[in-house]
Design an enzyme around this catalytic site. Structure first.
Site, PDB file in Angstrom:
ATOM      1  N   ARG A 176       0.843  -1.204   0.000  1.00  0.00           N
ATOM      2  CA  ARG A 176       0.000   0.000   0.000  1.00  0.00           C
ATOM      3  C   ARG A 176       0.873   1.248   0.000  1.00  0.00           C
ATOM      4  O   ARG A 176       0.608   2.221  -0.684  1.00  0.00           O
ATOM      5  CB  ARG A 176      -0.925  -0.012   1.225  1.00  0.00           C
ATOM      6  N   ASP A 205       0.039  -6.773  -3.266  1.00  0.00           N
ATOM      7  CA  ASP A 205      -1.375  -6.471  -3.024  1.00  0.00           C
ATOM      8  C   ASP A 205      -1.882  -5.647  -4.196  1.00  0.00           C
ATOM      9  O   ASP A 205      -1.190  -5.503  -5.216  1.00  0.00           O
ATOM     10  CB  ASP A 205      -1.552  -5.730  -1.672  1.00  0.00           C
ATOM     11  N   HIS A 279      -6.679  -9.833  -3.878  1.00  0.00           N
ATOM     12  CA  HIS A 279      -5.665  -8.814  -3.563  1.00  0.00           C
ATOM     13  C   HIS A 279      -4.547  -8.832  -4.607  1.00  0.00           C
ATOM     14  O   HIS A 279      -3.385  -8.577  -4.278  1.00  0.00           O
ATOM     15  CB  HIS A 279      -5.081  -9.045  -2.155  1.00  0.00           C
ATOM     16  N   ASP A 345      -7.000 -14.164   1.539  1.00  0.00           N
ATOM     17  CA  ASP A 345      -8.040 -13.399   2.235  1.00  0.00           C
ATOM     18  C   ASP A 345      -8.914 -12.617   1.251  1.00  0.00           C
ATOM     19  O   ASP A 345      -8.469 -12.258   0.156  1.00  0.00           O
ATOM     20  CB  ASP A 345      -7.400 -12.424   3.238  1.00  0.00           C
ATOM     21  N   GLU A 346     -10.154 -12.361   1.670  1.00  0.00           N
ATOM     22  CA  GLU A 346     -11.069 -11.418   1.023  1.00  0.00           C
ATOM     23  C   GLU A 346     -11.138 -11.595  -0.505  1.00  0.00           C
ATOM     24  O   GLU A 346     -11.076 -10.619  -1.255  1.00  0.00           O
ATOM     25  CB  GLU A 346     -10.656  -9.975   1.369  1.00  0.00           C
ATOM     26  N   TRP A 412      -7.267 -14.061  11.540  1.00  0.00           N
ATOM     27  CA  TRP A 412      -7.315 -12.593  11.673  1.00  0.00           C
ATOM     28  C   TRP A 412      -8.711 -12.056  11.951  1.00  0.00           C
ATOM     29  O   TRP A 412      -8.864 -11.018  12.572  1.00  0.00           O
ATOM     30  CB  TRP A 412      -6.723 -11.918  10.435  1.00  0.00           C
ATOM     31  N   TYR A 437      -4.004  -5.859  15.313  1.00  0.00           N
ATOM     32  CA  TYR A 437      -3.909  -5.049  14.089  1.00  0.00           C
ATOM     33  C   TYR A 437      -3.381  -3.659  14.421  1.00  0.00           C
ATOM     34  O   TYR A 437      -4.056  -2.833  15.009  1.00  0.00           O
ATOM     35  CB  TYR A 437      -5.260  -4.998  13.371  1.00  0.00           C
ATOM     36  N   ASP A 439      -2.697  -1.321  12.455  1.00  0.00           N
ATOM     37  CA  ASP A 439      -3.181  -0.218  11.610  1.00  0.00           C
ATOM     38  C   ASP A 439      -4.407   0.458  12.227  1.00  0.00           C
ATOM     39  O   ASP A 439      -4.811   1.516  11.754  1.00  0.00           O
ATOM     40  CB  ASP A 439      -3.525  -0.712  10.197  1.00  0.00           C
ATOM     41  N   TRP A 483      -0.868  -3.035   8.484  1.00  0.00           N
ATOM     42  CA  TRP A 483      -1.320  -2.705   7.124  1.00  0.00           C
ATOM     43  C   TRP A 483      -1.070  -1.223   6.923  1.00  0.00           C
ATOM     44  O   TRP A 483      -1.214  -0.430   7.860  1.00  0.00           O
ATOM     45  CB  TRP A 483      -2.814  -3.041   6.986  1.00  0.00           C
ATOM     46  N   THR A 484      -0.746  -0.838   5.689  1.00  0.00           N
ATOM     47  CA  THR A 484      -0.236   0.528   5.553  1.00  0.00           C
ATOM     48  C   THR A 484      -1.061   1.421   4.614  1.00  0.00           C
ATOM     49  O   THR A 484      -0.524   2.369   4.059  1.00  0.00           O
ATOM     50  CB  THR A 484       1.244   0.500   5.086  1.00  0.00           C
ATOM     51  N   GLU A 485      -2.345   1.126   4.479  1.00  0.00           N
ATOM     52  CA  GLU A 485      -3.189   2.046   3.709  1.00  0.00           C
ATOM     53  C   GLU A 485      -3.020   3.483   4.227  1.00  0.00           C
ATOM     54  O   GLU A 485      -2.922   4.430   3.446  1.00  0.00           O
ATOM     55  CB  GLU A 485      -4.670   1.658   3.840  1.00  0.00           C
TER      56      GLU A 485
HETATM   57  C1  ACM Z   1      -6.595  -9.167   6.193  1.00  0.00           C
HETATM   58  O1  ACM Z   1      -6.586  -8.316   7.080  1.00  0.00           O
HETATM   59  N1  ACM Z   1      -7.294  -8.975   5.071  1.00  0.00           N
HETATM   60  C2  ACM Z   1      -5.869 -10.407   6.338  1.00  0.00           C
END
Ligand code: ACM
Ligand code: ZN
Length: 625
Positions: A176, A205, A279, A345-346, A412, A437, A439, A483-485
């Site tokens: 990110r 990602d 992702h 994920d997702e 997670w 987390y 972030d 996470w670095t958004e």
């Molecule tokens: C995640 O936070 N999507 C693993």
């Protein structure tokens, strides 16, 4: 007789002096994070001087001694002579006969006024003993410049220590936002000082592919670059026609080898993550042929795109798996650690549902839905990794549709996925977002940089990775995930990581019964001073007031104020003025005066302000219900 009486009295006097000295020492606890298993303080100090020598005995320990020199040289202005063998000074020794009590990673540190001795079964144990010893030195040791007039004293003590979990990690998302090779090394340095041994490197990602794959060069030629944006994530505008994609970067094979070696020198293993099949927008931008629609799109800059731009690799096309084989061949070549993280994920499955190749795959393989198609995908990647002697880790979504036979699950979305996987006999790494987390907000959101949800220092500290009734041997440990958004640069990565990362280091190392929140807060404050000397950023959010709307039956909204740590006073106003020591002090739930538009709150300790001034509109507070 007289003489004998005198000697007896003298002996009593000396003994009683020693006793008071010892009890004084006991009151003065050490500030070691993570808390060691056992500390016995003794009277006296060992002082490091420029003629102190380090002796080493055992494979790999000369390098550990050299590491110690790199840690002390900037502040002390000298390094110690390093000699093989044993002698007066600092002794690093690997045991000839294994001490079972110490296990694979434990150490014994003995400090007396004459000598320091660190013994362990393996080099990592000695390295951890060194970290403890460094934390026993004055805080100035963290300084990058010469500190004259400091006595480099280490308290006499006998410390026995070993970790609770073998997996103690931090994850850094470099997709990110991009972090340079030097910054990645700094991050590894910082986590290793707290006896963490895993660096999970989230390399790919939707916003950037950061690992050179020589057999698929477009992954970095195209996939590593996006348009530069600031501002809030998910509210950004996509790259405009003609606008350069000039923000980003990637790590070459040489960069990666250098970083892997740097980590190895600090007894840190690197888990690379290649996030698939979702992702994966950056990979699909580089090679649209591995997507279902094969439509050419653009690297995401933090604009909304999910379900619109395709970021999932096609599960029906064998070419996808050919490409993945090429990717994991180079990943396995570069990263010696036995585990490789494949994300999982997702995964948005909408394009799969409409894709003829994916539908044919489901029919031919007898898969009843897209969850089973996802499971097929992960199992096929598991086979690719097994051929390269690597074990697969995935986020807990890989449970959906059936878990790959040998997969390790990283839980997670809470603990449930980890519990399900452990019950099925799989290894688990616990990273529930509400505890780990990094972030997320760590305190009152109005005085923090934009992000979402909440994970306070207390939430991290009170995390228990082993759920009741689960085989503890299957819980390898856990990690904090950054996470670095909303983390545009390294200073802010540090701010988000510390002190919550210290709390997690203690969760993963220290026996649960040895943890103590009050002592941890005191240690955290000591480590703030160390971080200041080292120029390392951290968050002081634990000093800020906690403001919660409070609803009694049928009464209008009231407001509860609280603090995360003990010993703070909260002062507040409703009249638009700045509160201070002379404003109303919070005692119990507050009713809101008629027509009040602002609540302002600040915390004090010992009559000094310690928290940030918080300023909240009453109508905004009402939305917090
Ligand atoms: C995640 O936070 N999507 C693993
Ligand atoms: Zn498809």
């Amino acid at each position: 007789m007289k003489n004998q009486l005198f000697i007896l009295c003298l002996a009593c006097f000396v003994a009683s002096c020693q006793k008071t000295q010892e009890s004084n020492f006991k009151d003065e606890a050490l500030s070691i994070i993570p808390e060691p298993v056992n500390i016995d303080l003794k009277p006296g100090y060992f002082t490091i001087r420029n003629n102190t020598a380090i002796y080493w005995e055992g494979e790999g320990l000369e390098a550990v001694a050299q590491y110690f020199n790199t840690r002390i040289e900037p502040a002390m202005g000298f390094s110690l002579s390093i000699k093989k063998g044993t002698g007066r000074g600092i002794n690093l020794t690997l045991l000839d006969i294994e001490d079972e009590l110490l296990g694979d990673e434990g150490y014994r540190l003995t400090v007396t006024p004459r000598n320091i001795e660190i013994v362990a079964n393996q080099g990592n144990g000695v390295f951890y003993g060194i970290q403890t010893m460094l934390q026993m030195l004055p805080a100035e040791i963290k300084s990058n410049s010469l500190k004259k007039d400091v006595e480099w004293k280490i308290r006499s003590a006998e410390i026995l220590d070993k970790p609770r979990f073998k997996w103690r990690g931090l994850m850094l998302d470099v997709s990110r936002h991009f972090f340079t090779k030097e910054e990645v090394k700094q991050y590894i340095d910082q986590l290793s000082e707290y006896k963490m041994n895993i660096f999970h490197w989230h390399l790919t990602d939707d916003q950037g592919w950061r690992i050179e794959i020589q057999n698929l060069p477009l992954l970095t030629e195209k996939g590593a670059w996006r348009a530069k944006r600031v501002g809030q994530w998910w509210t950004r505008t996509p790259r405009q026609d003609g606008e350069p994609a000039d923000y980003g970067g990637y790590y070459s094979h040489d960069d990666i080898r250098e970083i892997v070696q740097y980590a190895k020198d600090r007894f840190v293993e690197i888990v690379p993550e290649i996030d698939i099949p979702g992702h994966a927008l950056a990979a699909i931008v580089a090679y649209p042929e591995i997507s279902c629609t094969q439509t050419v799109t653009d690297i995401n800059v933090g604009n909304p795109f999910y379900r619109i731009d395709e970021n999932t690799m096609c599960a029906g096309n064998d070419l996808t798996f050919d490409y993945l084989d090429k990717i994991f061949t180079e990943v396995a070549m570069l990263f010696p650690f036995e585990y490789v993280h494949i994300g999982g994920d997702e995964v948005y499955k909408g394009f799969w549902q409409r894709c003829p190749k994916c539908r044919a795959r489901m029919k031919n393989e007898g898969l009843s839905d897209t969850y089973e198609l996802q499971s097929f995908f992960i199992k096929r990647v598991e086979t690719i990794l097994q051929a390269k002697n690597r074990k697969l880790i995935g986020w807990d979504e890989i449970l959906e549709g059936g878990l790959a036979p040998s997969a390790t699950v990283m839980s997670w979305r809470g603990m449930a996925g980890g519990i399900e996987a452990a019950k099925a006999g799989h290894e688990v790494i616990m990273t529930p977002n509400n505890h780990t987390y990094l972030d997320l907000y760590q305190g009152e959101p109005s005085v923090e940089p934009d992000t979402y949800s909440m994970c306070r220092l207390t939430d991290s500290y009170h995390f228990e990775p082993v759920p009741d009734g689960i085989d503890a041997d299957l819980i390898l440990g856990g990690q904090g995930n950054l996470w670095t958004e909303s983390v545009p640069h390294f200073r802010h990565a540090e701010y988000m990581t510390w002190p919550r990362g210290w709390a997690l280091a203690e969760v993963f190392w220290t026996p649960a019964e040895r943890k103590n929140w009050t002592h941890f807060v005191k240690k955290t404050e000591d480590h703030f001073i160390r971080a200041d000397f080292g120029g390392i950023n951290y968050a002081r959010s634990m000093y800020n007031a906690i403001i919660t709307p409070f609803y009694d039956e049928n009464s209008p909204m009231q407001i509860k104020l609280d603090t995360e740590i003990d010993g703070l006073d909260i002062f507040y106003t409703f009249d638009n003025t700045h509160p201070d020591l002379y404003s109303p002090r919070y005692e119990h739930v507050l009713s809101i005066p008629k027509d009040a538009t602002w609540l302002k709150v600040i915390t004090y300790r010992d009559e000094e302000p310690v928290g940030k001034m918080i300023r909240l509109r009453i109508d905004e507070l009402k939305k917090r219900r």
